[in-house]
Motif scaffolding. Structure first.
Motif, mmCIF file in Angstrom:
data_model
loop_
_atom_site.group_PDB
_atom_site.id
_atom_site.type_symbol
_atom_site.label_atom_id
_atom_site.label_comp_id
_atom_site.label_asym_id
_atom_site.label_seq_id
_atom_site.Cartn_x
_atom_site.Cartn_y
_atom_site.Cartn_z
ATOM 1 N N SER A 203 0.844 -1.198 -0.155
ATOM 2 C CA SER A 203 -0.001 0.075 -0.151
ATOM 3 C C SER A 203 0.877 1.319 -0.162
ATOM 4 O O SER A 203 0.616 2.220 -0.373
ATOM 5 N N PHE A 204 1.947 1.407 0.745
ATOM 6 C CA PHE A 204 2.912 2.272 0.535
ATOM 7 C C PHE A 204 3.576 2.787 -0.817
ATOM 8 O O PHE A 204 3.900 3.802 -1.009
ATOM 9 N N VAL A 205 3.199 1.560 -1.680
ATOM 10 C CA VAL A 205 3.811 1.904 -2.951
ATOM 11 C C VAL A 205 3.148 3.286 -3.933
ATOM 12 O O VAL A 205 3.633 4.055 -4.431
ATOM 13 N N VAL A 206 1.880 3.179 -3.313
ATOM 14 C CA VAL A 206 1.100 4.564 -3.832
ATOM 15 C C VAL A 206 1.855 5.742 -3.540
ATOM 16 O O VAL A 206 1.872 6.637 -4.170
ATOM 17 N N TYR A 207 1.971 5.826 -2.233
ATOM 18 C CA TYR A 207 2.756 7.234 -1.836
ATOM 19 C C TYR A 207 4.037 7.231 -2.283
ATOM 20 O O TYR A 207 4.459 8.190 -2.770
ATOM 21 N N ALA A 208 4.899 6.209 -2.477
ATOM 22 C CA ALA A 208 6.304 6.407 -3.203
ATOM 23 C C ALA A 208 6.044 6.793 -4.572
ATOM 24 O O ALA A 208 6.978 7.474 -5.020
ATOM 25 N N GLN B 109 13.038 6.194 16.612
ATOM 26 C CA GLN B 109 12.376 5.978 18.028
ATOM 27 C C GLN B 109 12.482 7.064 18.878
ATOM 28 O O GLN B 109 11.555 7.680 19.593
ATOM 29 N N LYS B 110 13.657 7.724 18.967
ATOM 30 C CA LYS B 110 13.945 8.839 20.001
ATOM 31 C C LYS B 110 13.340 10.114 19.348
ATOM 32 O O LYS B 110 12.867 11.069 20.330
ATOM 33 N N GLU B 111 13.633 10.504 18.141
ATOM 34 C CA GLU B 111 13.246 11.978 17.651
ATOM 35 C C GLU B 111 11.959 11.707 17.061
ATOM 36 O O GLU B 111 11.081 12.651 17.156
ATOM 37 N N ILE B 112 11.741 10.781 16.257
ATOM 38 C CA ILE B 112 10.480 11.053 15.373
ATOM 39 C C ILE B 112 9.366 10.843 16.164
ATOM 40 O O ILE B 112 8.348 11.236 16.223
ATOM 41 N N LEU B 113 9.181 9.378 16.737
ATOM 42 C CA LEU B 113 8.339 8.943 17.563
ATOM 43 C C LEU B 113 8.068 9.818 18.643
ATOM 44 O O LEU B 113 7.028 10.282 19.167
ATOM 45 N N ALA B 114 9.135 10.176 19.320
ATOM 46 C CA ALA B 114 8.953 10.957 20.775
ATOM 47 C C ALA B 114 8.381 12.562 20.533
ATOM 48 O O ALA B 114 7.557 12.751 21.196
ATOM 49 N N ALA B 115 8.694 12.744 19.232
ATOM 50 C CA ALA B 115 8.083 14.322 18.934
ATOM 51 C C ALA B 115 6.723 14.182 18.275
ATOM 52 O O ALA B 115 6.181 15.241 17.880
ATOM 53 N N ASN B 116 6.243 12.992 17.982
ATOM 54 C CA ASN B 116 4.771 12.766 17.539
ATOM 55 C C ASN B 116 4.852 13.431 15.979
ATOM 56 O O ASN B 116 3.844 14.220 15.680
ATOM 57 N N ALA B 117 5.958 13.336 15.440
ATOM 58 C CA ALA B 117 5.949 14.012 13.929
ATOM 59 C C ALA B 117 4.885 13.268 13.068
ATOM 60 O O ALA B 117 4.941 12.114 13.208
ATOM 61 N N ASN B 118 4.560 13.863 12.084
ATOM 62 C CA ASN B 118 3.801 13.382 11.304
ATOM 63 C C ASN B 118 3.908 13.946 9.748
ATOM 64 O O ASN B 118 4.943 14.630 9.630
ATOM 65 N N THR B 119 3.251 13.579 8.807
ATOM 66 C CA THR B 119 3.607 13.952 7.415
ATOM 67 C C THR B 119 3.756 15.431 7.301
ATOM 68 O O THR B 119 4.278 15.972 6.344
ATOM 69 N N GLY B 120 3.258 16.296 8.227
ATOM 70 C CA GLY B 120 2.945 17.646 8.018
ATOM 71 C C GLY B 120 4.384 18.383 8.434
ATOM 72 O O GLY B 120 4.634 19.266 8.032
ATOM 73 N N ASN B 121 4.867 17.898 9.882
ATOM 74 C CA ASN B 121 5.897 18.460 10.216
ATOM 75 C C ASN B 121 7.310 17.764 10.366
ATOM 76 O O ASN B 121 8.152 18.101 11.106
ATOM 77 N N ILE B 122 7.200 16.637 9.733
ATOM 78 C CA ILE B 122 8.587 15.506 9.682
ATOM 79 C C ILE B 122 9.835 16.341 9.296
ATOM 80 O O ILE B 122 10.723 16.221 9.752
#
Length: 267
Positions: free
Chosen positions: A57-62, A115-128
């Motif tokens: 399913s991620f192929v669509v985004y790629a 794990q430490k920066e992306i998940l901890a900061a609750n990053a999403n497609t808008g602020n990654i």
């Protein structure tokens, strides 16, 4: 504005590469996101994309990430030598995009731990993007043994710089994306399919009535998403996914048609 924004983005890409290499060298080749074997390249750290179905399913985004250049086709009539400049621009832009994506995604691991920066900061497609550049700035300052406050300041500077670059680039692209798709959609189809008001062009060759209808619809959609709560936000995510699929499907149809009829027949 789009040209200036494009140059700003190129500069920020160069800053990202140089800063990432500096962090890697100063850390004696130690990656913040460790490579634990071949699985590090084929298994996503995102648990939402670790099963075969979700990977497919991620192929669509790629595909969608590398698409979008066809939108420029709506302004091809303003080029001086479109038959030569347009294909050349597509090739150069595609190569630059592919190389940038692959290189910078890999180099993100030089300074960012998922794990430490992306998940901890609750990053999403808008602020990654801002999360990555902010973390890179702090890691850059730390690698140079700067004061923690100075490292934090560099991170904020990187974040604001990439935000400004994106703003300038998207401001210019906004005007193209605003009218190019609707113009191609209306003028590229049979006029009998539309009301006469929709196909009416102004002195600049733009279907203004269709654009106003599009503007009203988009404003209503933004208002509903902004004030409609979590349920409407989820609905908006569904619309986004549908848009990605709709933008990706033509590439698949083209490849199938090309294989069936041959490139010579399509041309």
């Amino acid at each position: 504005m789009s040209s200036i924004g494009g140059w700003f983005m190129i500069v920020m890409n160069a800053v990202f590469i140089l800063a990432s290499l500096t962090v890697l060298i100063m850390n004696h080749g130690q990656l913040v996101q460790p490579i634990t074997g071949l699985q590090s390249f084929i298994i996503s750290p995102n648990k939402s994309f670790q099963t075969p179905i979700t990977i497919i399913s991620f192929v669509v985004y790629a595909v969608f990430a590398y698409g979008g250049m066809e939108t420029v086709g709506g302004v091809i009539d303003s080029m001086k030598h479109p038959e030569k400049d347009f294909p050349k621009g597509l090739i150069i832009g595609s190569l630059f995009t592919i190389i940038s994506y692959v290189l910078m995604i890999f180099m993100t691991g030089f300074s960012v731990n998922y794990q430490k920066e992306i998940l901890a900061a609750n990053a999403n497609t808008g602020n990654i993007t801002y999360t990555v550049y902010g973390t890179l700035g702090k890691a850059f300052g730390t690698a140079l043994h700067l004061d923690p406050n100075m490292s934090l300041l560099i991170g904020k500077f990187f974040t604001r710089a990439i935000a400004l670059s994106g703003l300038m680039g998207m401001t210019g692209a906004f005007f193209v994306l605003l009218y190019s798709p609707i113009k191609s959609f209306i003028m590229g189809s049979d006029p009998r399919l539309w009301p006469k008001a929709a196909t009416k062009l102004n002195k600049h060759g733009i279907p203004t009535n269709a654009m106003w209808a599009q503007t009203v619809f988009v404003c209503l959609l933004i208002a509903v998403v902004s004030f409609g709560g979590s349920a409407v936000t989820s609905f908006y995510q569904i619309l986004t996914d549908m848009g990605n699929v709709a933008a990706t499907a033509p590439y698949i149809f083209y490849r199938v048609s090309k294989k069936k009829h041959g490139l010579k027949d399509l041309d």
